[in-house]
Design an enzyme around this catalytic site. Structure first.
Site, PDB file in Angstrom:
ATOM      1  N   GLY A  13      34.789  49.619  39.816  1.00  0.00           N
ATOM      2  CA  GLY A  13      33.945  48.553  40.370  1.00  0.00           C
ATOM      3  C   GLY A  13      34.239  48.331  41.842  1.00  0.00           C
ATOM      4  N   ARG A  74      31.829  55.558  38.350  1.00  0.00           N
ATOM      5  CA  ARG A  74      32.715  55.907  37.246  1.00  0.00           C
ATOM      6  C   ARG A  74      32.386  57.364  36.939  1.00  0.00           C
ATOM      7  NH1 ARG A  74      31.949  50.251  36.419  1.00  0.00           N
ATOM      8  NH2 ARG A  74      34.026  49.389  36.717  1.00  0.00           N
ATOM      9  N   GLY A 104      40.848  50.269  40.310  1.00  0.00           N
ATOM     10  CA  GLY A 104      41.612  49.526  39.316  1.00  0.00           C
ATOM     11  C   GLY A 104      42.510  50.439  38.490  1.00  0.00           C
ATOM     12  N   ASP A 105      42.959  49.915  37.344  1.00  0.00           N
ATOM     13  CA  ASP A 105      43.879  50.655  36.472  1.00  0.00           C
ATOM     14  C   ASP A 105      43.333  52.018  36.052  1.00  0.00           C
ATOM     15  OD1 ASP A 105      46.121  49.092  36.341  1.00  0.00           O
ATOM     16  OD2 ASP A 105      45.459  47.944  34.598  1.00  0.00           O
ATOM     17  N   SER A 107      41.242  53.930  37.638  1.00  0.00           N
ATOM     18  CA  SER A 107      41.322  54.823  38.797  1.00  0.00           C
ATOM     19  C   SER A 107      42.769  55.276  39.020  1.00  0.00           C
ATOM     20  CB  SER A 107      40.809  54.111  40.048  1.00  0.00           C
ATOM     21  OG  SER A 107      39.495  53.657  39.813  1.00  0.00           O
ATOM     22  N   THR A 127      39.916  45.354  43.088  1.00  0.00           N
ATOM     23  CA  THR A 127      39.045  44.841  42.017  1.00  0.00           C
ATOM     24  C   THR A 127      38.988  43.320  42.145  1.00  0.00           C
ATOM     25  OG1 THR A 127      39.152  44.196  39.676  1.00  0.00           O
ATOM     26  CG2 THR A 127      41.039  45.357  40.511  1.00  0.00           C
ATOM     27  N   ILE A 128      37.797  42.757  41.940  1.00  0.00           N
ATOM     28  CA  ILE A 128      37.681  41.301  42.125  1.00  0.00           C
ATOM     29  C   ILE A 128      38.356  40.531  40.984  1.00  0.00           C
ATOM     30  CG2 ILE A 128      35.532  41.461  43.431  1.00  0.00           C
ATOM     31  CD1 ILE A 128      34.243  40.219  40.785  1.00  0.00           C
ATOM     32  N   ASP A 129      38.692  41.223  39.891  1.00  0.00           N
ATOM     33  CA  ASP A 129      39.230  40.528  38.711  1.00  0.00           C
ATOM     34  C   ASP A 129      40.700  40.140  38.823  1.00  0.00           C
ATOM     35  OD1 ASP A 129      36.794  40.744  37.540  1.00  0.00           O
ATOM     36  OD2 ASP A 129      37.371  42.181  36.002  1.00  0.00           O
ATOM     37  N   ASP A 131      43.116  41.945  37.892  1.00  0.00           N
ATOM     38  CA  ASP A 131      43.610  42.264  36.543  1.00  0.00           C
ATOM     39  C   ASP A 131      44.592  43.434  36.520  1.00  0.00           C
ATOM     40  OD1 ASP A 131      41.799  44.216  37.233  1.00  0.00           O
ATOM     41  OD2 ASP A 131      40.667  44.134  35.366  1.00  0.00           O
ATOM     42  N   ARG A 164      24.541  15.689  34.457  1.00  0.00           N
ATOM     43  CA  ARG A 164      24.530  16.766  33.461  1.00  0.00           C
ATOM     44  C   ARG A 164      25.887  17.429  33.334  1.00  0.00           C
ATOM     45  NH1 ARG A 164      19.183  19.770  35.607  1.00  0.00           N
ATOM     46  NH2 ARG A 164      17.633  18.623  34.403  1.00  0.00           N
ATOM     47  N   ARG A 173      36.877  40.039  32.645  1.00  0.00           N
ATOM     48  CA  ARG A 173      36.752  40.461  31.248  1.00  0.00           C
ATOM     49  C   ARG A 173      38.058  40.287  30.484  1.00  0.00           C
ATOM     50  NH1 ARG A 173      34.622  46.220  31.563  1.00  0.00           N
ATOM     51  NH2 ARG A 173      34.821  45.746  33.759  1.00  0.00           N
ATOM     52  N   GLY A 187      37.338  21.388  40.179  1.00  0.00           N
ATOM     53  CA  GLY A 187      37.620  20.224  39.324  1.00  0.00           C
ATOM     54  C   GLY A 187      36.971  20.332  37.957  1.00  0.00           C
ATOM     55  N   ALA A 188      37.033  21.513  37.345  1.00  0.00           N
ATOM     56  CA  ALA A 188      36.413  21.706  36.031  1.00  0.00           C
ATOM     57  C   ALA A 188      37.142  20.890  34.969  1.00  0.00           C
ATOM     58  CB  ALA A 188      36.467  23.184  35.658  1.00  0.00           C
ATOM     59  N   HIS A 218      29.429  13.594  35.204  1.00  0.00           N
ATOM     60  CA  HIS A 218      28.968  14.990  35.201  1.00  0.00           C
ATOM     61  C   HIS A 218      30.177  15.898  35.001  1.00  0.00           C
ATOM     62  CE1 HIS A 218      30.421  15.699  39.309  1.00  0.00           C
ATOM     63  NE2 HIS A 218      30.212  14.411  39.414  1.00  0.00           N
ATOM     64  N   ARG A 246      23.634  22.702  30.815  1.00  0.00           N
ATOM     65  CA  ARG A 246      22.999  23.956  31.242  1.00  0.00           C
ATOM     66  C   ARG A 246      24.044  25.056  31.389  1.00  0.00           C
ATOM     67  NH1 ARG A 246      18.867  21.416  30.679  1.00  0.00           N
ATOM     68  NH2 ARG A 246      17.223  21.014  32.212  1.00  0.00           N
TER      69      ARG A 246
HETATM   70  P1  ADP Z   1      38.783  50.780  37.387  1.00  0.00           P
HETATM   71  O1  ADP Z   1      39.444  51.744  38.306  1.00  0.00           O
HETATM   72  O2  ADP Z   1      38.095  49.667  38.130  1.00  0.00           O
HETATM   73  O3  ADP Z   1      39.709  50.310  36.281  1.00  0.00           O
HETATM   74  P2  ADP Z   1      37.419  52.544  35.471  1.00  0.00           P
HETATM   75  O4  ADP Z   1      38.303  52.193  34.336  1.00  0.00           O
HETATM   76  O5  ADP Z   1      35.966  52.635  35.233  1.00  0.00           O
HETATM   77  O6  ADP Z   1      37.555  51.543  36.714  1.00  0.00           O
HETATM   78  O7  ADP Z   1      37.954  53.945  36.053  1.00  0.00           O
HETATM   79  C1  ADP Z   1      37.335  54.559  37.149  1.00  0.00           C
HETATM   80  C2  ADP Z   1      37.368  56.053  36.980  1.00  0.00           C
HETATM   81  O8  ADP Z   1      38.710  56.515  36.918  1.00  0.00           O
HETATM   82  C3  ADP Z   1      36.741  56.565  35.683  1.00  0.00           C
HETATM   83  O9  ADP Z   1      35.347  56.731  35.760  1.00  0.00           O
HETATM   84  C4  ADP Z   1      37.437  57.910  35.497  1.00  0.00           C
HETATM   85  O10 ADP Z   1      36.828  58.916  36.280  1.00  0.00           O
HETATM   86  C5  ADP Z   1      38.818  57.618  36.040  1.00  0.00           C
HETATM   87  N1  ADP Z   1      39.690  57.294  34.902  1.00  0.00           N
HETATM   88  C6  ADP Z   1      39.705  56.175  34.137  1.00  0.00           C
HETATM   89  N2  ADP Z   1      40.618  56.253  33.158  1.00  0.00           N
HETATM   90  C7  ADP Z   1      41.195  57.455  33.271  1.00  0.00           C
HETATM   91  C8  ADP Z   1      42.219  58.162  32.529  1.00  0.00           C
HETATM   92  N3  ADP Z   1      42.828  57.607  31.476  1.00  0.00           N
HETATM   93  N4  ADP Z   1      42.547  59.406  32.958  1.00  0.00           N
HETATM   94  C9  ADP Z   1      41.940  59.972  34.018  1.00  0.00           C
HETATM   95  N5  ADP Z   1      40.982  59.359  34.746  1.00  0.00           N
HETATM   96  C10 ADP Z   1      40.603  58.136  34.382  1.00  0.00           C
END
Ligand code: ADP
Length: 322
Positions: A13, A74, A104-105, A107, A127-129, A131, A164, A173, A187-188, A218, A246
């Site tokens: 992402g 991806r 992210g993880d 990648s 990543t904005i999350d 995480d 409201r 996620r 202030g939720a 509210h 809402r």
């Molecule tokens: P993020 O990096 O934000 O966690 P993804 O999980 O979609 O996003 O991973 C991005 C890309 O990294 C995937 O499309 C894939 O090409 C590669 N990737 C993800 N998981 C693995 C893995 N276990 N082994 C090798 N490459 C991976």
């Protein structure tokens, strides 16, 4: 051994601040006398040979832009042993000695596999999350939080005018950090995160009723994407309290926009350190923030870490949002 030629890619992402990191990788790499290429659309660019030569001016006028000038994707093909081998072979063909991977993880798992296939990689958390277990901070998080706060402030104006309740889903996620920080800042009355199970009556209705008795008219309920179900939640709240309620899903607006100062600075720092580390011959490392400092860790060690939710901050949020 110092590397001669490196590549940079953004994967998974997108996140505001990725451009600051790309810019820093390019300029730092060039300042060390290396050739730097930009890989387009994440790992796909390595599989397709879709790369562009970068110079100091290729990254002008991008530090203030959201998204990523390298595009992101991806890549299911890369996520196979054959794909990783092909990407490594292509790197050798294109004379790429090392790769900085911003993502992210997932990648990072790819970066680990590519390192094992003979191409040294260094990861940067984008990543904005927020995480990523190994890093207290990920590039894009600050911008996303500020966007979410601005959006909820706007909702609040109209909710206030009508007495409201507003149930707002923010991104996250697996990780409730964005919801928690945003919830405190707006202030939720209740903040629902994936890390902590909630009880509808105790955690929402009772809190609303209590604050109503003390004059509150509210209400804002912040819900992380990983908890979800905001439409049903809004209906249930309206039924239980009689207060017009809402639901709003903020969605992808949180991914975009000009990066905040923090994301520009952290992106720049992490990008510069990653390029320097590659130049110095380090590989299979991630650049992370720990104890407020930017340090590097082994990727495998980083991937094995477990995220710890800030329960103390969550408790503070509950105590003061009444
Ligand atoms: P993020 O990096 O934000 O966690 P993804 O999980 O979609 O996003 O991973 C991005 C890309 O990294 C995937 O499309 C894939 O090409 C590669 N990737 C993800 N998981 C693995 C893995 N276990 N082994 C090798 N490459 C991976």
């Amino acid at each position: 051994m110092a590397l001669k030629s490196i590549a940079v890619l953004t994967s998974g992402g997108d996140a505001p601040g990725m451009n600051a990191a790309v810019r820093a990788v390019v300029r730092t790499g060039i300042s060390y006398g290396m050739r730097v290429v930009g890989v387009l659309r994440g790992y796909n660019g390595l599989l397709n040979g879709d790369v562009m030569e970068m110079n100091l001016r290729s990254v002008s006028d991008i530090i203030h832009r959201g998204g990523t000038i390298l595009y992101t994707a991806r890549s299911p093909e890369f996520n196979t042993p054959e794909g990783v081998q092909k990407a490594a072979d292509n790197c050798r063909k294109m004379g790429i000695d090392g790769v900085v991977v911003i993502g992210g993880d997932g990648s990072f798992r790819g970066a680990r596999d590519l390192t094992n296939a003979g191409i040294p990689c260094i990861g940067i958390p984008g990543t904005i999350d927020n995480d990523i277990a190994s890093s207290e901070y990920t590039i894009g998080f600050d911008t996303a939080m500020n966007t979410a706060v601005e959006m909820v402030d706007r909702l609040r104006d109209t909710m206030e005018s009508h007495d409201r309740c507003s149930v707002v889903e923010v991104m996250g996620r697996r990780c409730g950090d964005l919801a928690l920080q945003t919830g405190i800042a707006v202030g939720a009355t209740s903040i629902l995160v994936p890390e902590i199970p909630y009880d509808f009556q105790r955690d929402i209705i009772d809190r609303m009723t209590f604050t109503q008795k003390t004059g509150k008219k509210h209400f804002i309920i912040i819900v992380a994407e990983g908890v979800g179900g905001v439409d049903k939640l809004a209906k249930d709240i309206e039924q239980a309290t009689g207060i017009e309620t809402r639901a709003t899903v903020l969605g992808h607006v949180q991914r975009g926009g000009s990066p905040t100062l923090r994301d520009r600075v952290v992106g720049s720092q992490m990008g510069a350190i990653a390029a320097k580390k590659l130049y110095e011959g380090y590989s299979n490392r991630v650049i992370v923030m720990r104890g407020g400092r930017i340090v590097d860790l082994d990727i495998t060690e980083a991937l094995n870490m477990k995220r710890v939710f800030d329960k103390e901050l969550y408790d503070i949020a509950l105590r003061i949002s009444i």
